[in-house]
Design a protein around this motif. Structure first.
Motif, short mmCIF file in Angstrom:
data_model
loop_
_atom_site.label_atom_id
_atom_site.label_comp_id
_atom_site.label_asym_id
_atom_site.label_seq_id
_atom_site.Cartn_x
_atom_site.Cartn_y
_atom_site.Cartn_z
N VAL A 16 0.85 -1.19 0.00
CA VAL A 16 0.00 0.00 0.00
C VAL A 16 0.89 1.25 0.00
CG1 VAL A 16 -1.93 -1.13 1.14
CG2 VAL A 16 -0.17 -0.01 2.52
N LEU A 17 2.18 1.02 -0.05
CA LEU A 17 3.14 2.13 -0.05
C LEU A 17 3.25 2.73 -1.44
CD1 LEU A 17 5.94 0.45 2.08
CD2 LEU A 17 4.22 2.10 2.84
N PRO A 18 3.62 4.01 -1.52
CA PRO A 18 3.83 4.61 -2.85
C PRO A 18 5.07 4.01 -3.50
CG PRO A 18 4.44 6.15 -1.11
CD PRO A 18 3.83 4.96 -0.44
N PRO A 19 5.15 4.07 -4.82
CA PRO A 19 6.33 3.55 -5.51
C PRO A 19 7.57 4.35 -5.15
CG PRO A 19 4.72 4.41 -7.09
CD PRO A 19 4.16 4.60 -5.72
N VAL A 20 8.71 3.69 -5.26
CA VAL A 20 10.01 4.31 -4.99
C VAL A 20 10.77 4.36 -6.31
CG1 VAL A 20 12.19 4.07 -3.75
CG2 VAL A 20 10.05 3.41 -2.64
N VAL A 21 11.30 5.55 -6.65
CA VAL A 21 12.12 5.71 -7.84
C VAL A 21 13.52 6.07 -7.38
CG1 VAL A 21 12.49 6.97 -10.00
CG2 VAL A 21 10.16 6.47 -9.22
N LEU A 22 14.49 5.22 -7.71
CA LEU A 22 15.88 5.43 -7.35
C LEU A 22 16.61 6.01 -8.57
CD1 LEU A 22 16.40 1.99 -5.59
CD2 LEU A 22 16.00 4.20 -4.49
N VAL A 23 17.15 7.20 -8.44
CA VAL A 23 17.80 7.88 -9.56
C VAL A 23 19.30 7.96 -9.29
CG1 VAL A 23 17.87 9.98 -10.96
CG2 VAL A 23 15.72 9.24 -9.92
N HIS A 24 20.07 7.42 -10.24
CA HIS A 24 21.53 7.40 -10.09
C HIS A 24 22.13 8.77 -10.40
CE1 HIS A 24 22.20 7.53 -14.43
NE2 HIS A 24 21.20 6.65 -14.54
N GLY A 25 23.40 8.93 -10.05
CA GLY A 25 24.12 10.16 -10.33
C GLY A 25 24.78 10.15 -11.70
N SER B 53 21.88 2.33 -13.19
CA SER B 53 20.98 1.75 -12.19
C SER B 53 21.59 0.58 -11.44
CB SER B 53 19.68 1.31 -12.86
OG SER B 53 19.93 0.28 -13.80
N THR B 54 22.65 -0.03 -11.97
CA THR B 54 23.28 -1.13 -11.25
C THR B 54 23.77 -0.69 -9.86
OG1 THR B 54 25.38 -0.72 -12.36
CG2 THR B 54 23.98 -2.41 -13.30
N TYR B 55 24.05 0.58 -9.72
CA TYR B 55 24.45 1.14 -8.43
C TYR B 55 23.38 0.87 -7.37
CZ TYR B 55 25.70 4.75 -5.01
OH TYR B 55 26.03 5.42 -3.87
N TRP B 56 22.12 0.84 -7.76
CA TRP B 56 21.01 0.69 -6.83
C TRP B 56 20.55 -0.74 -6.60
CZ3 TRP B 56 20.52 4.60 -3.93
CH2 TRP B 56 20.64 5.90 -4.39
N VAL B 57 21.12 -1.71 -7.26
CA VAL B 57 20.61 -3.08 -7.19
C VAL B 57 20.46 -3.60 -5.76
CG1 VAL B 57 21.12 -5.50 -7.78
CG2 VAL B 57 21.22 -3.72 -9.54
N PRO B 58 21.46 -3.49 -4.88
CA PRO B 58 21.28 -4.03 -3.52
C PRO B 58 20.13 -3.36 -2.76
CG PRO B 58 23.61 -3.64 -3.96
CD PRO B 58 22.85 -3.01 -5.09
N LEU B 59 20.06 -2.03 -2.82
CA LEU B 59 18.98 -1.33 -2.12
C LEU B 59 17.63 -1.62 -2.76
CD1 LEU B 59 17.99 0.65 0.02
CD2 LEU B 59 18.51 2.50 -1.59
N ALA B 60 17.58 -1.63 -4.08
CA ALA B 60 16.32 -1.89 -4.79
C ALA B 60 15.77 -3.27 -4.42
CB ALA B 60 16.52 -1.78 -6.30
N ALA B 61 16.63 -4.26 -4.29
CA ALA B 61 16.18 -5.61 -3.92
C ALA B 61 15.52 -5.60 -2.55
CB ALA B 61 17.36 -6.58 -3.95
N ARG B 62 16.09 -4.85 -1.62
CA ARG B 62 15.49 -4.78 -0.27
C ARG B 62 14.17 -4.01 -0.28
NH1 ARG B 62 20.10 -3.96 4.29
NH2 ARG B 62 20.76 -6.13 4.26
N LEU B 63 14.16 -2.88 -0.98
CA LEU B 63 12.94 -2.07 -1.03
C LEU B 63 11.81 -2.78 -1.75
CD1 LEU B 63 14.43 1.44 -1.83
CD2 LEU B 63 13.42 0.69 0.33
N ALA B 64 12.13 -3.60 -2.75
CA ALA B 64 11.11 -4.27 -3.56
C ALA B 64 10.27 -5.24 -2.74
CB ALA B 64 11.75 -4.99 -4.74
N ARG B 65 10.75 -5.64 -1.57
CA ARG B 65 9.94 -6.50 -0.69
C ARG B 65 8.76 -5.74 -0.09
NH1 ARG B 65 14.64 -8.35 3.07
NH2 ARG B 65 16.20 -8.20 1.46
N HIS B 66 8.85 -4.39 -0.13
CA HIS B 66 7.85 -3.57 0.54
C HIS B 66 7.10 -2.60 -0.38
CE1 HIS B 66 9.71 -5.08 4.18
NE2 HIS B 66 10.87 -4.71 3.69
N ALA B 67 7.70 -2.25 -1.51
CA ALA B 67 7.08 -1.26 -2.40
C ALA B 67 7.52 -1.52 -3.83
CB ALA B 67 7.51 0.15 -1.99
N HIS B 68 6.70 -1.07 -4.77
CA HIS B 68 7.12 -1.13 -6.18
C HIS B 68 8.34 -0.22 -6.31
CE1 HIS B 68 3.53 -3.29 -7.18
NE2 HIS B 68 2.77 -2.32 -6.72
#
Length: 86
Positions: free
Chosen positions: A22-31, A36-51
């Motif tokens: 029920v959480l809003p989607p999260v968009v991770l923007v690289h520098g 986007s490979t920079y975000w893979v570890p964090l994205a995997a954890r966040l994906a358990r809880h939000a799109h």
């Protein structure tokens, strides 16, 4: 992962879906200069809880590359187009 076309270039994004959120989607923007490979570890954890979306901005990662590097303002517009296309 998916490809979404913006006005000029196709943008690649890594996508993590949580079916029970029920959480809003999260968009991770690289520098600048990375993708986007920079975000893979964090994205995997966040994906358990939000799109979770981690796009490669144009000229980075698996997205299309222009003839010249895009300015920060052009990258911001491209990101806004990508979000609108989602």
């Amino acid at each position: 992962s998916s490809q979404v076309g913006t006005r000029r270039l196709r943008a690649h994004a890594r996508i993590g879906d949580s079916a029970r959120t029920v959480l809003p989607p999260v968009v991770l923007v690289h520098g600048w200069g990375i993708g986007s490979t920079y975000w893979v570890p964090l994205a995997a954890r966040l994906a358990r809880h939000a799109h979770t979306y981690a796009p490669d901005l144009p000229g980075h990662g698996a997205s299309d590359h222009d003839d010249r590097p895009l300015s920060p303002l052009e990258l911001a517009f491209a990101l806004a187009e990508w979000i609108d296309a989602r």
